[in-house]
Design an enzyme around this catalytic site. Structure first.
Site, mmCIF file in Angstrom:
data_model
loop_
_atom_site.group_PDB
_atom_site.id
_atom_site.type_symbol
_atom_site.label_atom_id
_atom_site.label_comp_id
_atom_site.label_asym_id
_atom_site.label_seq_id
_atom_site.Cartn_x
_atom_site.Cartn_y
_atom_site.Cartn_z
ATOM 1 N N CYS A 1 40.745 47.748 47.718
ATOM 2 C CA CYS A 1 40.351 46.602 46.896
ATOM 3 C C CYS A 1 38.863 46.374 47.095
ATOM 4 C CB CYS A 1 41.120 45.344 47.282
ATOM 5 S SG CYS A 1 40.710 43.963 46.181
ATOM 6 N N HIS B 1 46.210 45.325 40.230
ATOM 7 C CA HIS B 1 45.962 45.719 41.617
ATOM 8 C C HIS B 1 47.047 45.150 42.514
ATOM 9 C CE1 HIS B 1 41.393 46.847 41.441
ATOM 10 N NE2 HIS B 1 42.130 47.552 40.612
ATOM 11 N N HIS C 1 45.842 46.736 33.844
ATOM 12 C CA HIS C 1 45.228 47.317 35.047
ATOM 13 C C HIS C 1 45.455 46.334 36.198
ATOM 14 C CE1 HIS C 1 41.867 49.906 36.796
ATOM 15 N NE2 HIS C 1 41.981 48.938 37.689
HETATM 16 MG MG MG Z 1 41.089 49.203 39.666
#
Ligand code: MG
Length: 314
Positions: free
Chosen positions: A253, A222, A220
Protein backbone atom coordinates in the site's frame (compact mmCIF):
# COMPACT_ATOMS: atom_id res chain seq x y z
CA UNK A 1 -5.21 -33.15 1.66
CA UNK A 2 -5.46 -29.58 0.49
CA UNK A 3 -7.83 -28.27 -2.10
CA UNK A 4 -6.04 -26.58 -4.95
CA UNK A 5 -9.25 -25.43 -6.60
CA UNK A 6 -12.58 -24.48 -5.02
CA UNK A 7 -15.74 -26.55 -5.39
CA UNK A 8 -17.70 -24.88 -8.16
CA UNK A 9 -21.17 -23.70 -7.19
CA UNK A 10 -22.38 -21.13 -9.76
CA UNK A 11 -23.51 -17.82 -8.29
CA UNK A 12 -26.38 -16.49 -10.43
CA UNK A 13 -25.94 -12.96 -8.98
CA UNK A 14 -22.57 -12.60 -10.71
CA UNK A 15 -21.83 -12.09 -14.42
CA UNK A 16 -20.88 -15.24 -16.39
CA UNK A 17 -17.50 -13.79 -17.29
CA UNK A 18 -15.21 -10.95 -16.16
CA UNK A 19 -12.17 -9.24 -17.64
CA UNK A 20 -9.20 -9.06 -15.32
CA UNK A 21 -7.08 -5.95 -15.86
CA UNK A 22 -3.69 -7.13 -14.57
CA UNK A 23 -1.71 -4.33 -12.92
CA UNK A 24 1.15 -6.26 -11.28
CA UNK A 25 3.83 -5.29 -13.77
CA UNK A 26 3.08 -1.57 -13.45
CA UNK A 27 1.15 -0.65 -10.27
CA UNK A 28 2.64 -3.63 -8.44
CA UNK A 29 6.30 -3.21 -9.31
CA UNK A 30 6.09 0.59 -9.12
CA UNK A 31 5.31 0.27 -5.41
CA UNK A 32 7.81 -2.45 -4.52
CA UNK A 33 11.08 -1.39 -2.89
CA UNK A 34 13.18 -3.75 -5.01
CA UNK A 35 13.98 -2.58 -8.53
CA UNK A 36 13.53 -5.51 -10.92
CA UNK A 37 15.72 -5.73 -14.06
CA UNK A 38 14.03 -5.11 -17.44
CA UNK A 39 14.46 -8.70 -18.64
CA UNK A 40 12.75 -10.02 -15.49
CA UNK A 41 9.85 -7.61 -16.07
CA UNK A 42 9.50 -8.76 -19.67
CA UNK A 43 9.56 -12.40 -18.57
CA UNK A 44 6.94 -11.62 -15.90
CA UNK A 45 4.60 -10.12 -18.51
CA UNK A 46 5.12 -13.10 -20.84
CA UNK A 47 4.33 -15.51 -17.99
CA UNK A 48 1.20 -13.55 -17.05
CA UNK A 49 -0.01 -13.75 -20.64
CA UNK A 50 0.76 -17.47 -20.74
CA UNK A 51 -1.32 -17.91 -17.55
CA UNK A 52 -4.31 -16.55 -19.47
CA UNK A 53 -4.34 -12.88 -18.54
CA UNK A 54 -5.57 -11.00 -21.59
CA UNK A 55 -5.23 -7.37 -20.48
CA UNK A 56 -1.89 -6.51 -18.91
CA UNK A 57 -0.70 -3.02 -18.07
CA UNK A 58 3.00 -3.26 -18.86
CA UNK A 59 4.78 -0.19 -17.52
CA UNK A 60 4.70 3.57 -17.04
CA UNK A 61 6.28 6.44 -18.94
CA UNK A 62 6.39 8.61 -15.85
CA UNK A 63 9.52 10.66 -15.20
CA UNK A 64 12.19 8.09 -14.14
CA UNK A 65 13.30 10.51 -11.44
CA UNK A 66 9.97 10.00 -9.63
CA UNK A 67 9.55 6.28 -10.27
CA UNK A 68 13.00 4.68 -10.64
CA UNK A 69 11.35 1.22 -10.47
CA UNK A 70 9.93 1.78 -13.99
CA UNK A 71 12.72 3.88 -15.50
CA UNK A 72 13.31 1.10 -18.06
CA UNK A 73 9.83 1.33 -19.67
CA UNK A 74 11.14 1.62 -23.25
CA UNK A 75 13.61 -1.23 -22.73
CA UNK A 76 10.88 -3.53 -21.36
CA UNK A 77 8.72 -2.84 -24.42
CA UNK A 78 11.65 -3.44 -26.75
CA UNK A 79 12.29 -6.79 -25.06
CA UNK A 80 8.61 -7.73 -25.38
CA UNK A 81 8.32 -6.82 -29.07
CA UNK A 82 4.82 -7.49 -30.40
CA UNK A 83 3.84 -9.16 -27.11
CA UNK A 84 4.02 -5.77 -25.40
CA UNK A 85 1.91 -3.87 -27.91
CA UNK A 86 -1.69 -3.69 -29.03
CA UNK A 87 -4.91 -2.53 -27.39
CA UNK A 88 -4.59 -5.02 -24.48
CA UNK A 89 -1.16 -3.81 -23.36
CA UNK A 90 -1.75 -0.32 -21.91
CA UNK A 91 1.02 1.81 -20.46
CA UNK A 92 0.61 4.65 -18.00
CA UNK A 93 1.34 8.13 -19.33
CA UNK A 94 1.33 11.06 -16.90
CA UNK A 95 1.49 13.87 -19.46
CA UNK A 96 2.29 14.71 -23.11
CA UNK A 97 5.96 13.94 -22.67
CA UNK A 98 5.03 10.47 -21.42
CA UNK A 99 2.68 10.06 -24.37
CA UNK A 100 5.47 11.00 -26.78
CA UNK A 101 7.68 8.27 -25.30
CA UNK A 102 4.82 5.76 -25.40
CA UNK A 103 4.06 6.55 -29.06
CA UNK A 104 7.74 6.22 -29.89
CA UNK A 105 7.64 2.76 -28.30
CA UNK A 106 4.70 1.83 -30.51
CA UNK A 107 2.08 1.14 -27.81
CA UNK A 108 -1.58 0.53 -28.64
CA UNK A 109 -3.18 1.73 -25.41
CA UNK A 110 -2.50 4.24 -22.68
CA UNK A 111 -3.83 5.10 -19.23
CA UNK A 112 -3.92 8.48 -17.51
CA UNK A 113 -3.97 8.85 -13.75
CA UNK A 114 -6.27 11.46 -12.21
CA UNK A 115 -7.22 12.25 -8.64
CA UNK A 116 -10.58 12.68 -6.95
CA UNK A 117 -9.11 15.02 -4.36
CA UNK A 118 -7.22 18.31 -4.44
CA UNK A 119 -4.60 17.18 -1.92
CA UNK A 120 -3.60 14.07 -3.85
CA UNK A 121 -3.66 15.99 -7.17
CA UNK A 122 -1.25 18.46 -5.59
CA UNK A 123 1.00 15.78 -4.09
CA UNK A 124 1.00 13.38 -7.05
CA UNK A 125 0.67 15.73 -10.02
CA UNK A 126 1.69 19.08 -8.52
CA UNK A 127 -1.53 20.57 -9.87
CA UNK A 128 -5.10 21.30 -8.86
CA UNK A 129 -7.73 18.85 -10.09
CA UNK A 130 -8.78 21.37 -12.77
CA UNK A 131 -5.19 21.92 -13.88
CA UNK A 132 -4.61 18.18 -14.09
CA UNK A 133 -7.64 17.75 -16.35
CA UNK A 134 -6.30 20.57 -18.56
CA UNK A 135 -3.02 18.66 -18.70
CA UNK A 136 -4.76 15.38 -19.65
CA UNK A 137 -6.94 16.91 -22.40
CA UNK A 138 -4.24 17.04 -25.11
CA UNK A 139 -2.88 13.65 -23.98
CA UNK A 140 -6.25 11.98 -24.56
CA UNK A 141 -6.90 13.92 -27.75
CA UNK A 142 -3.57 12.97 -29.30
CA UNK A 143 -3.82 9.37 -28.10
CA UNK A 144 -7.21 9.02 -29.76
CA UNK A 145 -5.94 10.63 -32.96
CA UNK A 146 -3.21 7.98 -32.96
CA UNK A 147 -5.89 5.29 -32.64
CA UNK A 148 -5.00 4.26 -29.09
CA UNK A 149 -7.39 2.85 -26.50
CA UNK A 150 -7.48 5.14 -23.47
CA UNK A 151 -8.21 4.39 -19.83
CA UNK A 152 -8.64 6.99 -17.07
CA UNK A 153 -7.76 6.06 -13.52
CA UNK A 154 -9.09 8.08 -10.63
CA UNK A 155 -7.38 7.61 -7.31
CA UNK A 156 -8.65 8.34 -3.78
CA UNK A 157 -12.25 7.61 -4.81
CA UNK A 158 -13.30 6.25 -1.40
CA UNK A 159 -11.15 8.17 1.03
CA UNK A 160 -8.00 10.27 1.13
CA UNK A 161 -5.26 9.96 3.77
CA UNK A 162 -5.01 13.75 4.08
CA UNK A 163 -8.61 14.84 3.48
CA UNK A 164 -10.51 11.90 5.00
CA UNK A 165 -13.94 11.13 3.51
CA UNK A 166 -14.44 11.95 -0.19
CA UNK A 167 -18.02 12.78 -1.29
CA UNK A 168 -19.25 10.47 -4.08
CA UNK A 169 -20.60 13.51 -5.98
CA UNK A 170 -17.07 14.94 -6.05
CA UNK A 171 -15.68 11.71 -7.51
CA UNK A 172 -18.49 11.58 -10.07
CA UNK A 173 -17.79 15.16 -11.20
CA UNK A 174 -14.09 14.41 -11.78
CA UNK A 175 -15.03 11.15 -13.52
CA UNK A 176 -17.46 12.94 -15.81
CA UNK A 177 -14.83 15.46 -16.88
CA UNK A 178 -12.21 12.77 -17.55
CA UNK A 179 -14.66 10.71 -19.58
CA UNK A 180 -15.74 13.82 -21.53
CA UNK A 181 -12.14 14.05 -22.76
CA UNK A 182 -12.86 10.86 -24.72
CA UNK A 183 -11.53 8.05 -22.54
CA UNK A 184 -12.80 4.54 -23.26
CA UNK A 185 -12.72 3.21 -19.72
CA UNK A 186 -12.76 4.57 -16.18
CA UNK A 187 -11.03 2.79 -13.31
CA UNK A 188 -12.22 3.85 -9.87
CA UNK A 189 -9.45 3.39 -7.36
CA UNK A 190 -9.66 2.81 -3.64
CA UNK A 191 -6.04 3.85 -3.22
CA UNK A 192 -5.90 3.36 0.55
CA UNK A 193 -8.27 0.37 0.71
CA UNK A 194 -10.91 1.89 2.99
CA UNK A 195 -14.06 1.33 0.89
CA UNK A 196 -16.95 -0.78 2.13
CA UNK A 197 -19.94 -2.29 0.35
CA UNK A 198 -22.57 0.47 0.57
CA UNK A 199 -20.00 3.06 -0.47
CA UNK A 200 -19.22 1.08 -3.64
CA UNK A 201 -22.91 0.95 -4.56
CA UNK A 202 -23.37 4.68 -3.93
CA UNK A 203 -20.42 5.64 -6.11
CA UNK A 204 -21.55 3.38 -8.97
CA UNK A 205 -25.01 4.96 -8.74
CA UNK A 206 -23.52 8.47 -8.76
CA UNK A 207 -21.49 7.58 -11.86
CA UNK A 208 -24.64 6.21 -13.49
CA UNK A 209 -26.34 9.57 -12.90
CA UNK A 210 -23.47 11.13 -14.89
CA UNK A 211 -24.20 8.68 -17.76
CA UNK A 212 -21.06 6.66 -17.01
CA UNK A 213 -22.49 3.16 -17.32
CA UNK A 214 -21.06 0.01 -15.76
CA UNK A 215 -19.90 -1.20 -19.19
CA UNK A 216 -17.28 1.59 -19.14
CA UNK A 217 -16.19 1.12 -15.51
CA UNK A 218 -13.41 -0.96 -14.00
CA UNK A 219 -12.89 -1.28 -10.25
CA UNK A 220 -9.53 -1.03 -8.53
CA UNK A 221 -9.73 -2.12 -4.92
CA UNK A 222 -6.97 -2.42 -2.39
CA UNK A 223 -6.91 -5.02 0.36
CA UNK A 224 -5.28 -2.86 3.04
CA UNK A 225 -8.29 -3.35 5.33
CA UNK A 226 -9.27 -6.76 3.93
CA UNK A 227 -12.17 -5.36 1.88
CA UNK A 228 -10.97 -5.69 -1.73
CA UNK A 229 -12.75 -8.90 -2.66
CA UNK A 230 -16.05 -8.11 -0.94
CA UNK A 231 -16.09 -4.70 -2.61
CA UNK A 232 -15.36 -6.36 -5.95
CA UNK A 233 -18.34 -8.70 -5.51
CA UNK A 234 -20.58 -5.70 -4.81
CA UNK A 235 -19.40 -4.02 -8.02
CA UNK A 236 -19.91 -7.22 -10.06
CA UNK A 237 -23.46 -7.55 -8.72
CA UNK A 238 -24.02 -3.96 -9.85
CA UNK A 239 -23.02 -4.94 -13.41
CA UNK A 240 -19.31 -4.10 -13.55
CA UNK A 241 -17.26 -6.73 -15.43
CA UNK A 242 -13.73 -5.27 -15.44
CA UNK A 243 -11.65 -5.82 -12.31
CA UNK A 244 -8.12 -4.58 -11.64
CA UNK A 245 -5.85 -6.94 -9.73
CA UNK A 246 -2.17 -7.64 -9.24
CA UNK A 247 -0.52 -11.05 -9.53
CA UNK A 248 0.56 -12.19 -6.09
CA UNK A 249 -0.85 -8.97 -4.62
CA UNK A 250 2.31 -7.12 -5.66
CA UNK A 251 2.62 -3.50 -4.70
CA UNK A 252 1.92 -3.08 -1.01
CA UNK A 253 0.00 0.00 0.00
CA UNK A 254 1.70 3.19 -1.17
CA UNK A 255 0.22 5.33 1.65
CA UNK A 256 0.28 2.94 4.60
CA UNK A 257 2.85 0.69 6.26
CA UNK A 258 1.07 -2.37 4.95
CA UNK A 259 2.32 -5.30 2.89
CA UNK A 260 -1.19 -5.60 1.48
CA UNK A 261 -2.33 -3.29 -1.27
CA UNK A 262 -3.68 -4.32 -4.63
CA UNK A 263 -6.26 -7.07 -4.74
CA UNK A 264 -4.29 -10.24 -5.55
CA UNK A 265 -5.21 -11.77 -8.91
CA UNK A 266 -5.06 -15.24 -7.30
CA UNK A 267 -7.64 -14.27 -4.66
CA UNK A 268 -9.92 -12.92 -7.39
CA UNK A 269 -9.47 -15.99 -9.60
CA UNK A 270 -10.20 -18.34 -6.67
CA UNK A 271 -13.45 -16.49 -5.87
CA UNK A 272 -14.53 -16.36 -9.52
CA UNK A 273 -13.68 -20.01 -10.16
CA UNK A 274 -15.78 -21.16 -7.22
CA UNK A 275 -18.69 -18.98 -8.33
CA UNK A 276 -18.53 -20.32 -11.88
CA UNK A 277 -17.41 -16.99 -13.37
CA UNK A 278 -15.01 -17.30 -16.32
CA UNK A 279 -11.69 -15.42 -16.14
CA UNK A 280 -9.59 -17.38 -18.63
CA UNK A 281 -6.80 -17.61 -16.05
CA UNK A 282 -5.04 -20.85 -15.13
CA UNK A 283 -4.56 -20.58 -11.37
CA UNK A 284 -1.64 -23.03 -11.11
CA UNK A 285 0.26 -21.26 -13.85
CA UNK A 286 -0.38 -17.89 -12.20
CA UNK A 287 0.72 -19.24 -8.80
CA UNK A 288 4.03 -20.43 -10.16
CA UNK A 289 4.54 -17.02 -11.82
CA UNK A 290 3.87 -15.23 -8.53
CA UNK A 291 6.17 -17.59 -6.61
CA UNK A 292 8.88 -16.89 -9.16
CA UNK A 293 8.38 -13.11 -8.84
CA UNK A 294 8.33 -13.31 -5.02
CA UNK A 295 11.74 -14.97 -5.23
CA UNK A 296 12.99 -12.13 -7.46
CA UNK A 297 11.74 -9.58 -4.92
CA UNK A 298 12.89 -11.55 -1.90
CA UNK A 299 9.59 -11.26 -0.08
CA UNK A 300 6.60 -13.58 0.27
CA UNK A 301 3.35 -12.79 -1.45
CA UNK A 302 0.70 -11.14 0.75
CA UNK A 303 -2.05 -12.99 -1.16
CA UNK A 304 -4.10 -15.34 1.04
CA UNK A 305 -4.58 -17.79 -1.84
CA UNK A 306 -0.88 -17.79 -2.74
CA UNK A 307 0.00 -18.47 0.90
CA UNK A 308 -2.59 -21.23 1.20
CA UNK A 309 -1.35 -22.99 -1.91
CA UNK A 310 2.40 -22.38 -1.71
CA UNK A 311 3.35 -22.82 1.99
CA UNK A 312 6.97 -23.38 1.01
CA UNK A 313 7.14 -19.77 -0.20
CA UNK A 314 6.88 -18.60 3.43
MG1 MG B 1 -3.30 -0.15 -6.98
Amino acid sequence: MSMRTPQVEPDPTLPPEITIYEVGARDGLQNEKTVVPADVKAEFIRRLAAAGLVTIETTSFVNPQWVPQLADAAEVLTLLGDEGRGPRRPVLVPNERGLDRALEAGVGAVAIFGSATETFARKNLNRTVDESIDMFAPVVERAREAGLWVRAYISMCFGDPWEGPVPVEQVARVAERLMELGCDQLSIGDTIGVATSGHVTRLLEALGHKQIGVERIGVHFHDTYGQALSNTLVALRHGVTVVDSSAGGLGGCPYAESATGNLATEDLVWAMTGAGVRTGVDLESLLSTSAWMAAQLGRPSPSAVVRALTPAAD
